[in-house]
Structures are given as C-alpha cells and as structure tokens.
Design a protein around this motif. Sequence first.
Motif, mmCIF file in Angstrom:
data_model
loop_
_atom_site.group_PDB
_atom_site.id
_atom_site.type_symbol
_atom_site.label_atom_id
_atom_site.label_comp_id
_atom_site.label_asym_id
_atom_site.label_seq_id
_atom_site.Cartn_x
_atom_site.Cartn_y
_atom_site.Cartn_z
ATOM 1 N N ASP A 1 0.449 -1.273 -0.138
ATOM 2 C CA ASP A 1 0.288 0.580 0.071
ATOM 3 C C ASP A 1 0.861 1.833 -0.145
ATOM 4 O O ASP A 1 0.650 1.996 -0.769
ATOM 5 N N VAL A 2 1.998 1.229 0.762
ATOM 6 C CA VAL A 2 3.092 2.317 1.401
ATOM 7 C C VAL A 2 3.516 2.848 -0.485
ATOM 8 O O VAL A 2 3.494 3.821 -0.802
ATOM 9 N N TYR A 3 3.786 0.966 -1.016
ATOM 10 C CA TYR A 3 4.584 1.776 -2.548
ATOM 11 C C TYR A 3 3.732 2.028 -3.425
ATOM 12 O O TYR A 3 3.697 3.259 -4.389
ATOM 13 N N ARG A 4 2.687 1.775 -3.786
ATOM 14 C CA ARG A 4 1.098 2.091 -4.440
ATOM 15 C C ARG A 4 0.666 3.499 -4.385
ATOM 16 O O ARG A 4 1.087 4.071 -5.055
ATOM 17 N N SER A 5 1.198 4.118 -2.262
ATOM 18 C CA SER A 5 1.496 5.904 -2.650
ATOM 19 C C SER A 5 2.457 6.215 -3.246
ATOM 20 O O SER A 5 2.383 7.273 -3.700
ATOM 21 N N LYS A 6 3.342 5.914 -2.714
ATOM 22 C CA LYS A 6 5.086 6.306 -3.844
ATOM 23 C C LYS A 6 4.902 6.252 -5.151
ATOM 24 O O LYS A 6 5.725 7.570 -5.905
ATOM 25 N N GLN A 7 4.103 6.129 -5.382
ATOM 26 C CA GLN A 7 3.936 5.672 -7.357
ATOM 27 C C GLN A 7 3.164 6.943 -7.352
ATOM 28 O O GLN A 7 3.204 7.689 -8.718
ATOM 29 N N ARG A 8 1.929 7.439 -6.845
ATOM 30 C CA ARG A 8 1.471 8.066 -7.384
ATOM 31 C C ARG A 8 1.850 9.476 -6.302
ATOM 32 O O ARG A 8 1.690 10.827 -6.616
ATOM 33 N N ALA A 9 2.968 9.596 -5.342
ATOM 34 C CA ALA A 9 3.432 10.359 -4.994
ATOM 35 C C ALA A 9 4.469 11.280 -6.307
ATOM 36 O O ALA A 9 4.364 10.851 -7.435
ATOM 37 N N PRO A 10 4.683 12.862 -5.843
ATOM 38 C CA PRO A 10 6.096 13.500 -6.745
ATOM 39 C C PRO A 10 7.171 12.756 -6.634
ATOM 40 O O PRO A 10 7.265 12.226 -5.985
ATOM 41 N N LYS A 11 8.039 13.183 -8.037
ATOM 42 C CA LYS A 11 8.763 12.160 -8.711
ATOM 43 C C LYS A 11 9.963 12.123 -7.285
ATOM 44 O O LYS A 11 10.930 11.162 -7.432
ATOM 45 N N LYS A 12 10.557 12.733 -6.732
ATOM 46 C CA LYS A 12 11.081 13.010 -5.619
ATOM 47 C C LYS A 12 11.133 12.322 -4.692
ATOM 48 O O LYS A 12 11.299 12.348 -3.516
ATOM 49 N N TYR A 13 9.653 11.784 -4.376
ATOM 50 C CA TYR A 13 10.127 10.789 -3.339
ATOM 51 C C TYR A 13 10.180 8.870 -3.931
ATOM 52 O O TYR A 13 9.380 8.205 -3.397
ATOM 53 N N TYR A 14 10.084 9.052 -4.921
ATOM 54 C CA TYR A 14 10.137 7.522 -5.526
ATOM 55 C C TYR A 14 11.273 6.689 -5.617
ATOM 56 O O TYR A 14 11.659 5.625 -5.511
ATOM 57 N N ASN A 15 12.467 7.711 -4.889
ATOM 58 C CA ASN A 15 13.670 6.679 -4.071
ATOM 59 C C ASN A 15 13.436 6.373 -3.320
ATOM 60 O O ASN A 15 14.639 6.151 -2.623
ATOM 61 N N GLN A 16 12.821 6.685 -2.123
ATOM 62 C CA GLN A 16 12.534 6.313 -0.921
ATOM 63 C C GLN A 16 12.112 4.847 -0.972
ATOM 64 O O GLN A 16 12.182 4.497 0.363
#
Length: 199
Positions: free
Chosen positions: A102-117
């Motif tokens: 669920d967290v990773y799904r939210s990261k996919q929808r987040a701004p690009k700067k969060y992708y590498n988290q």
Amino acid sequence: MGNCYNQVMTDSSITYLLHDKNLNHTQRINKVYAACYGEVKVMARRVLGQLPNNETITPTVLMHECYLKILKQESLNQSKTFKNSKHFIFSLAKSMRCYLIDVYRSKQRAPKKYYNQMTQEIGDKDVHIELMDLEYIFDRIEKFNAEYAQLIDLKVFAGLEVKEISGLMRCSERQVIRKWKVVKALIQGVQQQSSLSSI
C-alpha cells in the motif's frame, strides 16, 4: 535464548492469550503484542532490511501499522479469532506485506522526488520479485496451494531462514527446502506467464 520464531510458535501461553475468554479482542492483541514485542521487532527489521534506502518507515512504524491492521481484523472477525501463535505470526507477515505494498502504491502516485524512498525489488539470493508484482504472484499461488503462499510470505517477504520456517510450519528443514524449490518454480512460471501476456 533459542530461535525466536520457534519460541513464539511453541509458547503455549501465547495461544492461551489468544483464546482467553476473560479478555476482549483489543486486550488479547495488546497482551500478545507485548509478549511477542521482541520477536515482532526482529521480523519488522528483516522486512525493512530487504528494502534498502528506505528512510520513511522504521521498524516501530511498521509494527504499529501492523498492530492496527491485526486489531481491525480481530475486531471484524471476533467469532474467528487467531487459532494459535503460528496463525498469529502468519497473519503478522501478511499484514506487513500488505502495508508495504500500500505504501509503495502511494509512492507511485507521489511526486517524483519521493520515488527513491523505497526500492522495488525484494527477495532472497536466487529469487527476485518486484514488490508491486508480489501481490499478484501471491494470489495466484495461494489459489493453487495456500501453504506455498504462506512460504512466500515467510521466506521471500519476511526473510526467515529455513530453520525458522521449519518451526513455524511444523515440518523438517529438508521438507521446507523441497517445498521452496517447488515454490520457486511456481513463482518463475507466474512471472513468465505474466511477461508473455503483456507482449
């Protein structure tokens, strides 16, 4: 102290707490979580250890989120409480998997700067699975064999060793290894089928 997961699985006091009719569902989960705190934290660290560069989730956060999921599950299914400590650990591993997906799904929808988290790939030395593909693979294999699906949660996701899985699944280490070879073949088959269908 011996293997922590074997200790949890064989501790009759945990099973007793899960069925103590003098406690309501919240009290049961609170007491079991307190009794298993050290073991649960070890599992949370292992889960997050497979997701390097993860700076937004700590073992404590993961434990808390899983506690809330399990508490909700217990509240909705009061007539079908956890059978024993083994059932509780399986449910815990599943809740950790579901939460991180669920967290990773939210990261996919987040701004690009969060992708590498959070890295995408998890698995052991010879099996690699994209985190977002894990749910699909798990569901496909669970329909075929529920025990194999549990093995995926315990080994691929939670990162438990063969000895630990042997204690939880109540079978020999040799049997775990044999089952894991079958599971690997199934995982690869599902991955290949998925790749072909996307062509």
